[in-house]
Design a protein around this motif. Structure first.
Motif, mmCIF file in Angstrom:
data_model
loop_
_atom_site.group_PDB
_atom_site.id
_atom_site.type_symbol
_atom_site.label_atom_id
_atom_site.label_comp_id
_atom_site.label_asym_id
_atom_site.label_seq_id
_atom_site.Cartn_x
_atom_site.Cartn_y
_atom_site.Cartn_z
ATOM 1 N N THR A 161 9.553 7.693 11.227
ATOM 2 C CA THR A 161 8.591 8.699 10.757
ATOM 3 C C THR A 161 8.122 9.564 11.927
ATOM 4 O OG1 THR A 161 6.598 7.416 11.194
ATOM 5 C CG2 THR A 161 7.679 7.042 9.059
ATOM 6 N N ALA A 162 7.355 10.578 11.566
ATOM 7 C CA ALA A 162 6.797 11.482 12.577
ATOM 8 C C ALA A 162 5.571 10.898 13.271
ATOM 9 C CB ALA A 162 6.432 12.807 11.910
ATOM 10 N N THR A 220 0.835 -1.207 0.000
ATOM 11 C CA THR A 220 0.000 0.000 0.000
ATOM 12 C C THR A 220 0.868 1.255 0.000
ATOM 13 O OG1 THR A 220 -0.050 0.149 2.416
ATOM 14 C CG2 THR A 220 -1.747 -1.234 1.369
ATOM 15 N N ILE A 221 0.258 2.328 -0.453
ATOM 16 C CA ILE A 221 0.992 3.601 -0.495
ATOM 17 C C ILE A 221 1.329 4.054 0.935
ATOM 18 C CG2 ILE A 221 -1.146 5.018 -0.607
ATOM 19 C CD1 ILE A 221 1.912 5.872 -2.650
ATOM 20 N N GLY A 222 0.367 3.863 1.865
ATOM 21 C CA GLY A 222 0.614 4.266 3.251
ATOM 22 C C GLY A 222 1.702 3.410 3.885
ATOM 23 N N GLY A 223 1.654 2.109 3.631
ATOM 24 C CA GLY A 223 2.674 1.211 4.184
ATOM 25 C C GLY A 223 4.050 1.585 3.669
ATOM 26 N N ASN A 224 4.117 1.962 2.409
ATOM 27 C CA ASN A 224 5.392 2.355 1.826
ATOM 28 C C ASN A 224 5.934 3.601 2.527
ATOM 29 O OD1 ASN A 224 7.120 3.894 -0.178
ATOM 30 N ND2 ASN A 224 6.939 1.924 -1.213
ATOM 31 N N LEU A 225 5.084 4.613 2.717
ATOM 32 C CA LEU A 225 5.556 5.854 3.347
ATOM 33 C C LEU A 225 5.908 5.620 4.820
ATOM 34 C CD1 LEU A 225 3.054 8.419 1.760
ATOM 35 C CD2 LEU A 225 5.409 7.952 1.067
ATOM 36 N N CYS A 226 5.112 4.768 5.514
ATOM 37 C CA CYS A 226 5.388 4.490 6.936
ATOM 38 C C CYS A 226 6.636 3.632 7.104
ATOM 39 C CB CYS A 226 4.192 3.796 7.587
ATOM 40 S SG CYS A 226 2.761 4.868 7.713
#
Ligand code: FAD
Length: 290
Positions: free
Chosen positions: A158-159, A110-116
């Motif tokens: 991450t933040a 997922t896009i979120g998993g990638n960024l996290c």
């Protein structure tokens, strides 16, 4: 071997946030599992609880409206790649997704998993940063939003607070006369970038003067970064081949690459020069046609 854990499969975001708040220190969110499962298999992460957010419909969507495009964090790479929303000004995102790993990973990841996961060399962050994307996070305390360039704090950091879930990626409306492009260099196709470069250029009018520009680099520092000095080379000027080349030179001095098995830091700096020039030229050509 993966150690036993208790799996939660909430159906709503509120339910997920309450569970994460309760078990925060012993709980890991799982989305596509493309990274998390590998880490669990290696015993590098041993969560007591795993919170599956993939079955929460509120987190999986792509919408386009007057404020721009919104992508739910649990939306798969493949859904973004195939979305009709990505066909016009945002086609750079579909192009980026097409270069990300293999179809199996894009179907699950997922896009979120990638960024996290905050891999400094991940593909989505630079492409989204070039488009001025923001991220929205939620916890039982409420929601907050920040510019994507502030989200990654270091390699795999991450933040996010321990009880927060990344819920949405927001991309503002792309102004007229804007062109964006992404390129990635890797030794083996289907792996993360040895270097990744995204450029977005907005022209003032048909005369080729740069109104606004973003140059985002991936795999070239401890986090994805904006090459702000290189952007200054182009902003407000009439764009020429030599100016784009100069921006590439400047970006290579701003990058802070490391040496690893894929490339030396010196080689990566050379890549920045070439890739910013090439990607910048493509973005400029697209802006003229937009
Ligand atoms: C073989 C292979 C090749 C790959 N190649 C590339 C590549 O070329 N380019 C690239 O960019 N990536 C690549 N990846 C990474 C992949 O694209 C996924 O995006 C990435 O693994 C994370 O997505 P996921 O949904 O599977 O997250 P998961 O593995 O489920 O989670 C990853 C991390 O993020 C956390 N997390 C997930 N979602 C959320 C959320 N919404 N809120 C809070 N925390 C969350 C998890 O707790 C975990 O720490 C590759 C992966 C594999 C396995």
């Amino acid at each position: 071997m993966i150690k036993d854990f208790e799996l939660f499969t909430p159906k709503t975001l509120d339910e997920a946030l309450a569970l994460l708040h309760k078990y925060r220190d012993e709980c890991k969110v799982i989305a596509g599992g493309q990274t998390l499962v590998l880490l669990m298999r290696e015993g590098l992460i041993i969560p007591k609880y795993v919170l599956n957010i993939k079955r929460i419909p509120e987190l999986s969507y792509i919408t386009s409206g007057k404020d721009g495009v919104r992508i739910g964090a649990a939306t798969t790479h493949r859904a973004i790649e195939k979305s009709p929303v990505m066909k016009k000004a945002l086609k750079v995102l579909a192009e980026m997704e097409r270069r990300l790993s293999y179809i199996e990973t894009r179907n699950w990841g997922t896009i979120g998993g990638n960024l996290c996961n905050a891999d400094p060399a991940g593909d989505p962050a630079p492409a989204l940063m070039a488009l001025k994307a923001s991220v929205k996070m939620a916890s039982v305390r409420g929601e907050r939003t920040m510019a994507l360039e502030d989200f990654s704090l270091g390699s795999h950091k991450t933040a996010l607070e321990p009880d927060e879930i990344l819920t949405e990626i927001q991309i503002p409306v792309v102004p007229p006369r804007t062109g964006a492009a992404y390129d990635k260099f890797n030794i083996i196709e289907g792996t993360v970038a040895t270097a990744g470069v995204a450029v977005s250029i907005t022209l003032k009018s048909g005369d080729g003067v740069c109104d606004d520009v973003r140059i985002a680099l991936g795999g070239l520092a401890r986090t994805p970064m904006l090459a702000k000095k290189a952007e200054k080379v182009l902003r407000g000027k009439k764009i020429t081949d030599s100016l784009i080349k100069e921006a590439g030179q400047k970006a290579s001095t701003e990058a802070e690459p490391i040496s690893d098995i894929s490339a030396s830091d010196e080689y990566r700096r050379e890549l920045v020069k070439v890739m910013v020039a090439r990607t910048g030229s493509e973005a400029f050509a697209r802006a003229k046609k937009a």
